[in-house]
Design an enzyme around this catalytic site. Structure first.
Site, PDB file in Angstrom:
ATOM      1  N   GLU A 187       5.384  15.655 -29.526  1.00  0.00           N
ATOM      2  CA  GLU A 187       5.507  15.266 -28.130  1.00  0.00           C
ATOM      3  C   GLU A 187       5.808  16.477 -27.281  1.00  0.00           C
ATOM      4  OE1 GLU A 187       7.832  11.974 -25.360  1.00  0.00           O
ATOM      5  OE2 GLU A 187       8.477  12.360 -27.417  1.00  0.00           O
ATOM      6  N   GLY A 188       5.159  16.542 -26.135  1.00  0.00           N
ATOM      7  CA  GLY A 188       5.430  17.575 -25.146  1.00  0.00           C
ATOM      8  C   GLY A 188       5.686  16.932 -23.805  1.00  0.00           C
ATOM      9  N   ALA A 189       5.675  17.733 -22.741  1.00  0.00           N
ATOM     10  CA  ALA A 189       5.960  17.198 -21.414  1.00  0.00           C
ATOM     11  C   ALA A 189       4.828  16.321 -20.910  1.00  0.00           C
ATOM     12  CB  ALA A 189       6.211  18.346 -20.446  1.00  0.00           C
TER      13      ALA A 189
ATOM     14  N   ASP B 193      -4.892  30.830 -27.427  1.00  0.00           N
ATOM     15  CA  ASP B 193      -3.556  30.387 -27.846  1.00  0.00           C
ATOM     16  C   ASP B 193      -3.419  30.481 -29.357  1.00  0.00           C
ATOM     17  OD1 ASP B 193      -1.015  29.552 -27.398  1.00  0.00           O
ATOM     18  OD2 ASP B 193      -1.491  27.429 -27.175  1.00  0.00           O
TER      19      ASP B 193
END
Length: 1085
Positions: free
Chosen positions: A795-797, A917
Site C-alpha cells: 500500500e502507498g499513498a 526507477d
C-alpha cells in the site's frame, strides 16, 4: 382400473429388464401418470418420491439433472425439516451445480428469518457457477433488494408470518376440502422459492384467520367448530414462556430472543467452518512446501559435497567474504592513511593541543537549532555560520570532535537517559548513538582508552560479530526532529581505535552531523529491511514474530535531538511488512519545485529541520532517498501522508545547485574531498515518510563496507574503451529539452496525442462509474468476472496492490491468482508503458518484465490486473542473507543477477523506453526462479516491475534530454545531482546502486574525487576487485547523453569471470536461496 400399486410393480419388473440409457425417464413417465390419475393421493406420491430418491441417490450422473432436482424439491415440500434436508442433498453432491436448489434453500432460510445464512447459500451457488447462472444472479439481486427493504423493525415484524397459525389452519380445513388445501400448500411453498404468493392462497389464508384467533388461553374461541371436524386441539403457544409472574411477553419479544440465539449459533458455526477450511488449505500448502524443501535440501547437500571435493584451496581463499575477514591492527593503520585528506588527519592533533579553540561556532549553531525547530520561519533567516575548514572530512556521515579530551573516558562510564520522544517499535526500545559510516567495532574488553574510528574492517573476533549485528542497523530508521536545549560540547578524537569502539558500545552520545552536533538515536527492532509500510510492490512479507537477532538491511534508528519526554510518535503496524516500493508515480513526497513555490506551506511539526546551518564547504548536496532535496542552509520536505509541506522561505530557489552563488562555489581541492549524497542525507538532513504511510524515511549509512582508495591508475584508459562500444551508439545531438518528463500535464498531453489511444486497446475497459470498494476477504464484480480479494500485498499513498483470485475458491488447481493494482486517481500511463513494452519486445524476452492482463479505468481511479509473483523482491532476498553467517549475498549470485539486470535494461533501452526507477525492490522473483533448470540461465524467474516512472522516448524528438530530478526515487543519478542533462543515465545508475546493495547489504553513497565518481565504500577485500572497480567506474562516469557505455560489453566481462569461478557453484548457491525464500514464505503464515 389399475391401481398405483399394481402399476408400480409393473414398473419395477420393467426396470429389472431395462437396458436403456435413461432409467429416470421411465420413472418420470410413471410419476406423471400417478399425478394425473390420482391427484388426491398425496401419501402415495410422497412414498413414490422417497423411493425415487433412494433409487438415484448414488448415481452421480443424475445429481445435477434438472428432472431429478425438481423431484427432490417436490419431496422437500413434504419434509418437516427443510434446512436439514437441503444440507443432506448438498453434502451428497446433489444439485451443487443447479440454481433451483440454491434458490429453494435460500427461500426457506429467508422465510425463517435467517437472512445471513440465506445470503451465504446464494453466494455459494454463484461461486460454484450453478446453472442457469443469470437466473441465480437475478434472484440474488432481488434478495438483496428485499434485505434492504426489511431493515426497518416495523416492516420486519409485519412481514414475518405466524407459522403455527398456518399449520393449524391447514389441519382444520384438511378434511373439508383436501384437494384444494394441498394445492394451496404446494402453492405457498412454491411461493417461498420464487418470492410470489398466489392470490388464491391469500384469500383462503385470510378466511382461515377469521376462524382461528390467538388467545391467552390454550383453547380457541371457536372450539366447537374444531370438534365438529374431529381435529385435535393444538396449543398455539407455551404460556410458561410468555407469562412470567405479573408480566407478559409479546410474541415479537419471544421471537426476537430466539432469533438472536439462532443467529449467534449460526455465526459460530460459520466461523468454525471457515476456520477448518483455511486450516486444511494451509496444511495442504505447507505439506507441498515441505516436500519441495526436502528435495532441495537433498540436492543442495549433494551439490555441496561434490563442489567441496573439486574446490582448490587457493580458490577458496580468494573468495572469502569481505565482511568476515580483516587484517591486523597494524595493517589497518597503514591502509587508513591514504583514505583521508591532509586536513582530516591533522584535525585530532590540533584539537587535542587546543581543544577549546576547535569549535568556535558551537554557541551560534546551538541557538540556530532551537530557533529552527521552534519557529521555522525565523530559522530560515539566520545567516550561515562560518565554515569549519579545519574539519572537512570524506567520511559518509560526520567527524567526531570534543571540547575536552577527557570526556571520552568519562562518557565510557556514564549513560545519559534519552529525553526525546520515544519510538515504540515492537515490544522493546533500544537506545543507541548515531554514528558515522566508520566501521567502529564495539569491543568493551579494551578498557578506557581513547580511539580513532577505523576505516577498514577489523578482525572477526567475537566482539566484532556482535558489533556487526548492532552497528549495522542503527541508521535504518527515520529521524524525527525534536525541540532540544542540548548544548553539550564536542568529544575529541584520539588515535586509539579500540577505545573509541568501547566508548561507542556503552555510551549513547554521539557527535552531530559533519562534526558539529550531537544526536541521540534509538534503535528500532520491530520492522524489517527497507520497510516504510505496506507498499505497492508487494515484496514478500517477513514473519511478524521474528526472533531478536542481527538487524537487517533497511532497519534504522530514529535520530533526533533530546527534547521534552512527553512527546511520542505512534507505531505504524504497516511497517511489519517488507513489501516495499519506492517511486509511486503520484507520490506527493517530493522536493519543492521551482515552478510552483506557492504550493508550499509553512513548517509543520514533522518537518525535519537541519540541526545546524551546514557550511557550503562541508556539504555539496544532500539527498534523502526518494523524498528530499536539501539546500545549502535550509531543507524542504513534503509529508505525503498528510500532504503537509515544509519548505524554506519562498524567496529562495529550491534546487540545491541552482541556489549557490559564484562566491559559494567550491574550490577544486574542497570538491575532491566532498561527498555526493545519493541515497541518504546526513544526520541533520531532511526526513520524510518514503511510502506515504508514516514518518519513516528509508535511509542507510554504510557501516560495514570498508573505505579504501582505488589505485590511481587502475582504471586509466577505460573511458575511451567503453565509449567506443556504446550499446545505443552515439546519440544524436539533443535538439529538444524537456524539464520534467513525469509532469502530469505532459503525460496527459502525450496520452491524448497517441495515434492509438489507450482506451482503444482490447484489454482496456472504461466504466462510467466510480471505483468500487475493494477490501480484503471480499468479492466484487470486475467487468464480467467475479473477483475474490484475498489480502493486501502492499500500500502507498495513491495505490494499493491486492492478491486476488478468479474462479472456485475451493478448487486449488483451477483457480487463477493475479494482482490488482488499485490507484486513485486513475493512472493509464503505467498500463500504456507495459503494453508498449510487450509489443516492442521479442516474445522470448517478455517473461523478464511484468505483464498486465487488463486495465479498468473508472471515473476516480483505475485497476490494473497483472501477473502475480509469489517469492518477494530482490530486496527481500538481500535481507534474508542478513541472518546467515556471511551476512551478504554470495558473489556468484550477485554476478548472476547483475548479468540478468544488464540484459534487461539493454532490452528496455532497445525498445526506446527508460524505466526510470531501477532499485532492488523493483526486481521480483516468481515461480520461474524455483522451477527453471536451464544451465545457461540460472537467474531466470527474475522480473522487472513498476513502470509508473518510465519514459517512452518514441513520444519525444530524437535526442531529447531531461533536466528534472527524479524526486520520487532515492536513486538519483549523478547527472541529476550535478545539474546536468540526462536521459538513459538514470537506469545505469539504478543498476549500479542495486548491485552495490547486493554486494554490501547497504545503500550506495558516491563521492567525487578529482572529478571522478566512486562508491564511497570500496572494495579492498572484495573478490574480483578489478572487475567491480571497472563496473562502477563505467556505470557512474558517463560523459554525456551522447556517449552511453555498452551494457553488452560489460555483461560479457561479468560473464567471463562468472564462468571462470562460479559455474560449478551457482546451482548450490541458487538452491540455498530457494530454501531461504520458501522458509520465509512459510514462516509468515
Amino acid at each position: 382400473m389399475d391401481t398405483p400399486e399394481n402399476v408400480l410393480q409393473m414398473l419395477e419388473a420393467h426396470m429389472q429388464s431395462y437396458k436403456g440409457n435413461d432409467p429416470l425417464g421411465e420413472w418420470e413417465r410413471y410419476i406423471q401418470w400417478v399425478e394425473e390419475n390420482f391427484p388426491e393421493n398425496k401419501e402415495y406420491l410422497i412414498t413414490l418420491l422417497e423411493h425415487l430418491m433412494k433409487e438415484f441417490l448414488d448415481k452421480k450422473k443424475y445429481h445435477n439433472d434438472p428432472r431429478f432436482i425438481s423431484y427432490c424439491l417436490k419431496f422437500a415440500e413434504y419434509n418437516s425439516d427443510l434446512h436439514q434436508f437441503f444440507e443432506f442433498l448438498y453434502n451428497h453432491g446433489i444439485g451443487t451445480l443447479s440454481s433451483p436448489l440454491y434458490i429453494a434453500w435460500a427461500g426457506h432460510l429467508e422465510a425463517q428469518g435467517e437472512l445471513q445464512h440465506a445470503s451465504a447459500v446464494l453466494q455459494r451457488g454463484i461461486q460454484n457457477q450453478a446453472e442457469p447462472r443469470e437466473f441465480l444472479q437475478q434472484q440474488y439481486r432481488l434478495f438483496q433488494t428485499r434485505l434492504t427493504e426489511t431493515h426497518l423493525p416495523a416492516q420486519a415484524r409485519t412481514s414475518e408470518p405466524l407459522h403455527n397459525v398456518q399449520v393449524l389452519n391447514q389441519m382444520i380445513t384438511s378434511k373439508s376440502n383436501p384437494g384444494n388445501n394441498m394445492a394451496c400448500i404446494s402453492k405457498n411453498q412454491g411461493s417461498e422459492l420464487s418470492g410470489v404468493i398466489s392470490s388464491a392462497c391469500d384469500k383462503e389464508s385470510n378466511m382461515e384467520r377469521r376462524v382461528i384467533t390467538i388467545s391467552k388461553s390454550e383453547y380457541s374461541v371457536h372450539s366447537s367448530l374444531a370438534s365438529k371436524v374431529d381435529v385435535e386441539q393444538v396449543v398455539m403457544y407455551c404460556k410458561e414462556k410468555l407469562i412470567r409472574g405479573e408480566s407478559e411477553f409479546s410474541f415479537e419479544e419471544l421471537r426476537a430472543q430466539k432469533y438472536n440465539q439462532r443467529r449467534k449459533h449460526e455465526q459460530w458455526v460459520n466461523e468454525d467452518r471457515h476456520y477448518m477450511k483455511r486450516k486444511e488449505a494451509n496444511a495442504f500448502e505447507e505439506q507441498l512446501l515441505k516436500q519441495k524443501m526436502d528435495e532441495l535440501h537433498k540436492k543442495l547437500h549433494q551439490v555441496v559435497e561434490t563442489s567441496h571435493e573439486d574446490l582448490p584451496a587457493s580458490q577458496e581463499r580468494s573468495e572469502v567474504n569481505p565482511a568476515r575477514m580483516g587484517p591486523s591492527v597494524g595493517s589497518q593503520q597503514e591502509l587508513r592513511a591514504p583514505c583521508l585528506p591532509v586536513t582530516y588527519q591533522q584535525t585530532p592533533v590540533n584539537m587535542e593541543k587546543n581543544p577549546r579553540e576547535a569549535p568556535p561556532v558551537v554557541p551560534p549553531l546551538a541557538n540556530a537549532i532551537s530557533a529552527a525547530l521552534v519557529s521555522p520561519a525565523t530559522s530560515q533567516s539566520i545567516a550561515p555560520p562560518v565554515p569549519l575548514k579545519a574539519q572537512t572530512v570524506t567520511d559518509s556521515m560526520f567527524a567526531v570532535a570534543s571540547k575536552d579530551a577527557g570526556c571520552v573516558n568519562k562518557s565510557t562510564h556514564e549513560f545519559k537517559p534519552q529525553s526525546g520522544a520515544e519510538i515504540k517499535e515492537g515490544c522493546e526500545t533500544h537506545k543507541v548513538a548515531n554514528t558515522s559510516s566508520f566501521h567502529t567495532t564495539p569491543n568493551t574488553s579494551l578498557g578506557m582508552v581513547q580511539a580513532t574510528p577505523s576505516k577498514v574492517q577489523p578482525s572477526p573476533t567475537v566482539h566484532t560479530k556482535e558489533a556487526l549485528g548492532f552497528i549495522m542497523n542503527m541508521f535504518q530508521a527515520p529521524t524525527l526532529p525534536d525541540i532540544s536545549d542540548d548544548k553539550d560540547e564536542w568529544q575529541s578524537l584520539d588515535q586509539n581505535e579500540d577505545a573509541f569502539e568501547a566508548q561507542f558500545q556503552k555510551n549513547v552520545r554521539s557527535s552531530g552531523a559533519w562534526g558539529v552536533n550531537k544526536i541521540i538515536s534509538s534503535l528500532s527492532s520491530a520492522f524489517h529491511v527497507f520497510e516504510d509500510g505496506n507498499k505497492e510492490n508487494y515484496g514478500l512479507p517477513q514473519p511478524k514474530n521474528k526472533p531478536t537477532g542481527a538487524r537487517t538491511f533497511g532497519e534504522r534508528s530514529v535520530s533526533r535531538l533530546p527534547s521534552k519526554p512527553k512527546e511520542e510518535v505512534p507505531h505504524a503496524e504497516e511497517f511489519l511488512d517488507d513489501s516495499t516500493v519506492w517511486g509511486i508515480r503520484c507520490n506527493k513526497t517530493l522536493a519543492p519545485s521551482p515552478k510552483s513555490p506557492g504550493d508550499f506551506t509553512s513548517a509543520a511539526q514533522l518537518a525535519s529541520t537541519p540541526f545546524h546551518k551546514l557550511p557550503v564547504e562541508s556539504v555539496h548536496i544532500l539527498e534523502d532517498k526518494e523524498n528530499v532535496v536539501a539546500k545549502q542552509c535550509t531543507q524542504a520536505t513534503l509529508d505525503s501522508c498528510e500532504e503537509n509541506m515544509v519548505v524554506p522561505s519562498r524567496d529562495g530557489k529550491f534546487s540545491p545547485i541552482q541556489e549557490k552563488s559564484p562566491k559559494q562555489a567550491l574550490s577544486s581541492h574542497m570538491y575532491s574531498a566532498s561527498l555526493l549524497r545519493l541515497s541518504q542525507p546526513a544526520a541533520g538532513g531532511v526526513l520524510t515518510c518514503e511510502a506515504e504511510l508514516g514518518v519513516e524515511a528509508c535511509r542507510l549509512t554504510d557501516t560495514d563496507a570498508a573505505i579504501a582508495e582505488d589505485p590511481p591508475d587502475a582504471i586509466a584508459g577505460l573511458q575511451a574503451e567503453w565509449m567506443q562500444m556504446s550499446s545505443l551508439g552515439t546519440v544524436d545531438a539533443p535538439n529538444f529539452i524537456v524539464g520534467n518528463p513525469w509532469d502530469d500535464k505532459l503525460i496527459f498531453k502525450l496520452l491524448s496525442g497517441l495515434s492509438k489511444p489507450v482506451s482503444s486497446y482490447p484489454n482496456t475497459f472504461e466504466w462510467q462509474c466510480k471505483l468500487p470498494a475493494i477490501k480484503p476477504k471480499t468479492e466484487f464484480q470486475l467487468g464480467s468476472k467475479l473477483v475474490y480479494v484475498h489480502h493486501l500485498l502492499g500500500e502507498g499513498a495513491f495505490a494499493q496492490v491486492y492478491e486476488a483470485t478468479q474462479g472456485d475458491l475451493n478448487d486449488a488447481k483451477n483457480k487463477q491468482k493475479f494482482v490488482l493494482k488499485v490507484q486513485k486517481p486513475a493512472n493509464p500511463w503505467e498500463f500504456y508503458i507495459g503494453t508498449q513494452l510487450m509489443e516492442r519486445l521479442k516474445p522470448s524476452m517478455q517473461h523478464m518484465f511484468m505483464k498486465f492482463y487488463s486495465a479498468h479505468l473508472f471515473q476516480n481511479g483505475s485497476v490494473l490486473v497483472g501477473e502475480l509473483y509469489s517469492y518477494g523482491t530482490l530486496l527481500n532476498a538481500i535481507n534474508l542473507y542478513k541472518n546467515t553467517p556471511e551476512k551478504v549475498m554470495p558473489q556468484g549470485l550477485v554476478i548472476s543477477f547483475a548479468m540478468r539486470m544488464l540484459y534487461m535494461i539493454e532490452q528496455v533501452h532497445d525498445c526506446e523506453i527508460i524505466h526510470g526507477d531501477i532499485k532492488p525492490d523493483n526486481f521480483i522473483l516468481g515461480n520461474g526462479f524455483l522451477e527453471q533448470d536451464d544451465e545457461d540461465d540460472l537467474s531466470a524467474g527474475l522480473a522487472l516491475i513498476d513502470l509508473g516512472q518510465s519514459i517512452d522516448m518514441k513520444l519525444f524528438p530524437k535526442g531529447t534530454i531531461f533536466t528534472a530530478k527524479c524526486e520520487t526515487s532515492g536513486f538519483q543519478c549523478v547527472e541529476m545531482l550535478s545539474n546536468k542533462p540526462w536521459n538513459y543515465q538514470i537506469d545505469y545508475f539504478g543498476v549500479a546502486a542495486t548491485v552495490y546493495c547486493m554486494l554490501f547489504g547497504t545503500y550506495m553513497k558516491v563521492k567525487n574525487e578529482g572529478g571522478e565518481c566512486k562508491p564511497e565504500g570500496l572494495f579492498r577485500r572484495l573478490p574480483h576487485l578489478d572487475m567491480w572497480n571497472e563496473f562502477f567506474h563505467v556505470m557512474l562516469n558517463i560523459p554525456d547523453c551522447h556517449h552511453l557505455p555498452s551494457l553488452d560489453l560489460l555483461r560479457q566481462k561479468l560473464k567471463k569471470v562468472f564462468q571462470q569461478h562460479y559455474t560449478n557453484k551457482i546451482r548450490a548457491l541458487r538452491n540455498r536461496l530457494i530454501v531461504l525464500l520458501l522458509e520465509c514464505k512459510r514462516s509468515r503464515k
